[in-house]
Design a protein around this motif. Structure first.
Motif, PDB file in Angstrom:
ATOM      1  N   ILE A 170      22.586 -25.341 -13.805  1.00 57.45           N
ATOM      2  CA  ILE A 170      24.278 -24.272 -13.976  1.00 57.45           C
ATOM      3  C   ILE A 170      25.183 -24.333 -13.552  1.00 57.45           C
ATOM      4  O   ILE A 170      25.029 -25.556 -13.011  1.00 57.45           O
ATOM      5  CB  ILE A 170      23.632 -23.160 -12.470  1.00 57.45           C
ATOM      6  CG1 ILE A 170      22.170 -22.431 -12.395  1.00 57.45           C
ATOM      7  CG2 ILE A 170      23.959 -22.051 -13.277  1.00 57.45           C
ATOM      8  CD1 ILE A 170      21.840 -21.392 -13.221  1.00 57.45           C
ATOM      9  N   THR A 171      25.724 -24.003 -14.501  1.00 56.43           N
ATOM     10  CA  THR A 171      27.590 -24.142 -14.858  1.00 56.43           C
ATOM     11  C   THR A 171      28.089 -23.944 -13.344  1.00 56.43           C
ATOM     12  O   THR A 171      27.887 -21.792 -13.638  1.00 56.43           O
ATOM     13  CB  THR A 171      27.629 -24.730 -15.976  1.00 56.43           C
ATOM     14  OG1 THR A 171      28.008 -22.964 -16.271  1.00 56.43           O
ATOM     15  CG2 THR A 171      27.440 -25.418 -17.088  1.00 56.43           C
ATOM     16  N   PRO A 172      29.108 -24.305 -13.405  1.00 55.77           N
ATOM     17  CA  PRO A 172      30.359 -22.909 -12.273  1.00 55.77           C
ATOM     18  C   PRO A 172      30.971 -22.162 -12.828  1.00 55.77           C
ATOM     19  O   PRO A 172      30.259 -20.793 -12.021  1.00 55.77           O
ATOM     20  CB  PRO A 172      31.087 -24.027 -11.944  1.00 55.77           C
ATOM     21  CG  PRO A 172      30.708 -25.207 -12.271  1.00 55.77           C
ATOM     22  CD  PRO A 172      30.174 -25.167 -13.009  1.00 55.77           C
ATOM     23  N   SER A 173      30.574 -21.862 -13.781  1.00 54.94           N
ATOM     24  CA  SER A 173      30.952 -20.592 -14.931  1.00 54.94           C
ATOM     25  C   SER A 173      30.036 -20.123 -14.769  1.00 54.94           C
ATOM     26  O   SER A 173      30.186 -17.912 -14.940  1.00 54.94           O
ATOM     27  CB  SER A 173      31.673 -21.033 -16.102  1.00 54.94           C
ATOM     28  OG  SER A 173      33.067 -21.262 -16.182  1.00 54.94           O
ATOM     29  N   LEU A 174      28.891 -20.389 -15.179  1.00 52.66           N
ATOM     30  CA  LEU A 174      27.232 -19.540 -15.635  1.00 52.66           C
ATOM     31  C   LEU A 174      27.565 -18.742 -13.775  1.00 52.66           C
ATOM     32  O   LEU A 174      26.959 -17.363 -13.737  1.00 52.66           O
ATOM     33  CB  LEU A 174      26.301 -20.776 -16.150  1.00 52.66           C
ATOM     34  CG  LEU A 174      24.929 -19.741 -16.486  1.00 52.66           C
ATOM     35  CD1 LEU A 174      25.580 -18.622 -17.881  1.00 52.66           C
ATOM     36  CD2 LEU A 174      24.546 -21.018 -16.806  1.00 52.66           C
ATOM     37  N   PHE A 175      27.436 -19.723 -13.299  1.00 52.64           N
ATOM     38  CA  PHE A 175      26.925 -18.979 -11.881  1.00 52.64           C
ATOM     39  C   PHE A 175      27.718 -17.662 -11.506  1.00 52.64           C
ATOM     40  O   PHE A 175      27.559 -17.102 -10.863  1.00 52.64           O
ATOM     41  CB  PHE A 175      27.608 -19.802 -10.741  1.00 52.64           C
ATOM     42  CG  PHE A 175      27.129 -19.816  -9.585  1.00 52.64           C
ATOM     43  CD1 PHE A 175      25.768 -19.020  -8.829  1.00 52.64           C
ATOM     44  CD2 PHE A 175      27.963 -19.162  -8.670  1.00 52.64           C
ATOM     45  CE1 PHE A 175      25.563 -18.612  -7.967  1.00 52.64           C
ATOM     46  CE2 PHE A 175      27.735 -19.791  -7.168  1.00 52.64           C
ATOM     47  CZ  PHE A 175      26.732 -19.005  -6.599  1.00 52.64           C
ATOM     48  N   ILE A 176      29.151 -18.135 -11.309  1.00 49.45           N
ATOM     49  CA  ILE A 176      30.111 -16.798 -10.927  1.00 49.45           C
ATOM     50  C   ILE A 176      30.643 -15.764 -12.284  1.00 49.45           C
ATOM     51  O   ILE A 176      30.135 -14.775 -11.046  1.00 49.45           O
ATOM     52  CB  ILE A 176      31.651 -18.032 -11.040  1.00 49.45           C
ATOM     53  CG1 ILE A 176      31.730 -18.251  -9.991  1.00 49.45           C
ATOM     54  CG2 ILE A 176      32.714 -16.940 -10.664  1.00 49.45           C
ATOM     55  CD1 ILE A 176      33.415 -19.906  -9.861  1.00 49.45           C
ATOM     56  N   CYS A 177      29.971 -16.455 -13.036  1.00 45.40           N
ATOM     57  CA  CYS A 177      29.614 -15.134 -14.249  1.00 45.40           C
ATOM     58  C   CYS A 177      28.450 -14.263 -13.614  1.00 45.40           C
ATOM     59  O   CYS A 177      28.618 -12.841 -13.610  1.00 45.40           O
ATOM     60  CB  CYS A 177      29.722 -15.764 -15.989  1.00 45.40           C
ATOM     61  SG  CYS A 177      29.617 -14.250 -16.779  1.00 45.40           S
ATOM     62  N   PHE A 178      27.799 -14.668 -12.663  1.00 42.42           N
ATOM     63  CA  PHE A 178      25.804 -13.940 -12.676  1.00 42.42           C
ATOM     64  C   PHE A 178      26.730 -13.325 -11.691  1.00 42.42           C
ATOM     65  O   PHE A 178      26.113 -12.012 -11.398  1.00 42.42           O
ATOM     66  CB  PHE A 178      25.191 -14.668 -12.328  1.00 42.42           C
ATOM     67  CG  PHE A 178      23.793 -14.711 -12.149  1.00 42.42           C
ATOM     68  CD1 PHE A 178      23.004 -13.758 -12.792  1.00 42.42           C
ATOM     69  CD2 PHE A 178      23.681 -14.325 -10.135  1.00 42.42           C
ATOM     70  CE1 PHE A 178      22.074 -13.208 -11.641  1.00 42.42           C
ATOM     71  CE2 PHE A 178      22.942 -14.144  -9.604  1.00 42.42           C
ATOM     72  CZ  PHE A 178      21.588 -13.439 -10.122  1.00 42.42           C
ATOM     73  N   ILE A 179      27.604 -13.839 -10.434  1.00 41.06           N
ATOM     74  CA  ILE A 179      27.993 -13.224  -9.338  1.00 41.06           C
ATOM     75  C   ILE A 179      28.449 -11.997  -9.363  1.00 41.06           C
ATOM     76  O   ILE A 179      27.988 -11.206  -8.871  1.00 41.06           O
ATOM     77  CB  ILE A 179      28.562 -14.037  -8.637  1.00 41.06           C
ATOM     78  CG1 ILE A 179      26.908 -15.358  -7.899  1.00 41.06           C
ATOM     79  CG2 ILE A 179      29.006 -13.227  -7.342  1.00 41.06           C
ATOM     80  CD1 ILE A 179      25.988 -14.854  -7.643  1.00 41.06           C
ATOM     81  N   LEU A 180      29.476 -12.184 -10.555  1.00 44.97           N
ATOM     82  CA  LEU A 180      30.207 -10.693 -10.740  1.00 44.97           C
ATOM     83  C   LEU A 180      29.864  -9.887 -11.776  1.00 44.97           C
ATOM     84  O   LEU A 180      30.180  -8.356 -11.418  1.00 44.97           O
ATOM     85  CB  LEU A 180      31.719 -11.838 -11.820  1.00 44.97           C
ATOM     86  CG  LEU A 180      32.783 -12.677 -10.815  1.00 44.97           C
ATOM     87  CD1 LEU A 180      33.868 -12.683 -11.658  1.00 44.97           C
ATOM     88  CD2 LEU A 180      33.601 -12.040 -10.219  1.00 44.97           C
ATOM     89  N   ARG A 181      29.117 -10.296 -12.320  1.00 47.09           N
ATOM     90  CA  ARG A 181      28.861  -9.444 -13.279  1.00 47.09           C
ATOM     91  C   ARG A 181      27.746  -7.983 -12.152  1.00 47.09           C
ATOM     92  O   ARG A 181      27.216  -7.129 -12.670  1.00 47.09           O
ATOM     93  CB  ARG A 181      27.129  -9.828 -14.514  1.00 47.09           C
ATOM     94  CG  ARG A 181      27.078  -9.182 -15.641  1.00 47.09           C
ATOM     95  CD  ARG A 181      26.449  -9.714 -16.998  1.00 47.09           C
ATOM     96  NE  ARG A 181      27.539 -10.323 -17.905  1.00 47.09           N
ATOM     97  CZ  ARG A 181      28.445  -9.826 -18.588  1.00 47.09           C
ATOM     98  NH1 ARG A 181      28.436  -8.586 -18.815  1.00 47.09           N
ATOM     99  NH2 ARG A 181      28.796 -10.679 -19.384  1.00 47.09           N
TER     100      ARG A 181
END
Length: 219
Positions: A170-181
């Motif tokens: 998982i990339t950082p962007s993908l992880f943070i997007c998952f958490i925020l969404r």
């Protein structure tokens, strides 16, 4: 190919953006440490021993130790902690650990909702039935055992043998997007034009047998 500098830049960008929109209230910016044999660790300033998270301790105690020692990348508006750790050897990713530790003390928000209800970014944490469940995405090919320990997997709630297969690291962007969404959806929608997520993905690491299980697929 996603190298360690790409990861460092991605975390830096996401941290800055979360500060700008008011979702991060405290943070340790990412750094990269170099070791012999061209090993690089993308971590954060003041990172300390993380063995506490694997011990048989009450979740509140684990959270308190991480929070009091500032042992995280980002502290969110509701107290949740984010950790993003990557290890490379030359240009190859050999490990990552991406963790979300929600605050076990949401009562302070839920018991006095009138303080926060006028600010819609708090909308997702005011419900009384919310339960704090830690989440961790791990990539660890050295510990690989097909099905029992997928190279990339998701662990929910600190359960020792919970390893849900994930199709790739998982990339950082993908992880943070998952958490925020999923956990800050109101804020995610409000600030969607101010948050920039990288769309580059790692190569697939899941096996054909693991694909036959319920798993998380990233395309």
């Amino acid at each position: 190919m996603i190298n360690h500098q790409d990861i460092l830049n991605d975390i830096q960008t996401m941290t800055t953006q979360l500060i700008r929109v008011g979702l991060s209230v405290q943070q340790n910016f990412p750094i990269c440490k170099s070791f012999p044999d061209k090993v690089y660790e993308v971590t954060y300033a003041n990172m300390q021993d993380l063995s506490i998270v694997l011990k048989n301790r009450k979740y509140e105690e684990i959270y308190d130790e991480l929070e009091s020692n500032n042992n995280y990348n980002i502290k969110m508006i509701d107290g949740a902690l984010l950790q993003l750790l990557y290890t490379y050897k030359t240009k190859k990713l050999i490990r990552h650990r991406l963790a979300f530790f929600p605050s076990p003390y949401l009562e302070s928000f839920q018991n006095e909702p009138e303080i926060y209800e006028d600010d819609e970014i708090y909308a997702d944490i005011l419900e009384k039935n919310i339960m704090a469940v830690p989440i961790r995405f791990d990539y660890d090919p050295n510990a690989f055992q097909e099905i029992d320990h997928p190279k990339s997997h998701l662990t929910l709630g600190q359960f020792k043998n919970c390893r849900i297969p994930v199709s790739s690291p998982i990339t950082p962007s993908l992880f943070i997007c998952f958490i925020l969404r999923n956990f800050y959806n109101t804020a995610f929608l409000k600030f969607s034009n101010e948050l920039t997520f990288q769309h580059t993905l790692f190569d697939e690491t899941i096996t054909n047998l693991e694909k036959k299980l319920l798993h998380i697929a990233i395309f």
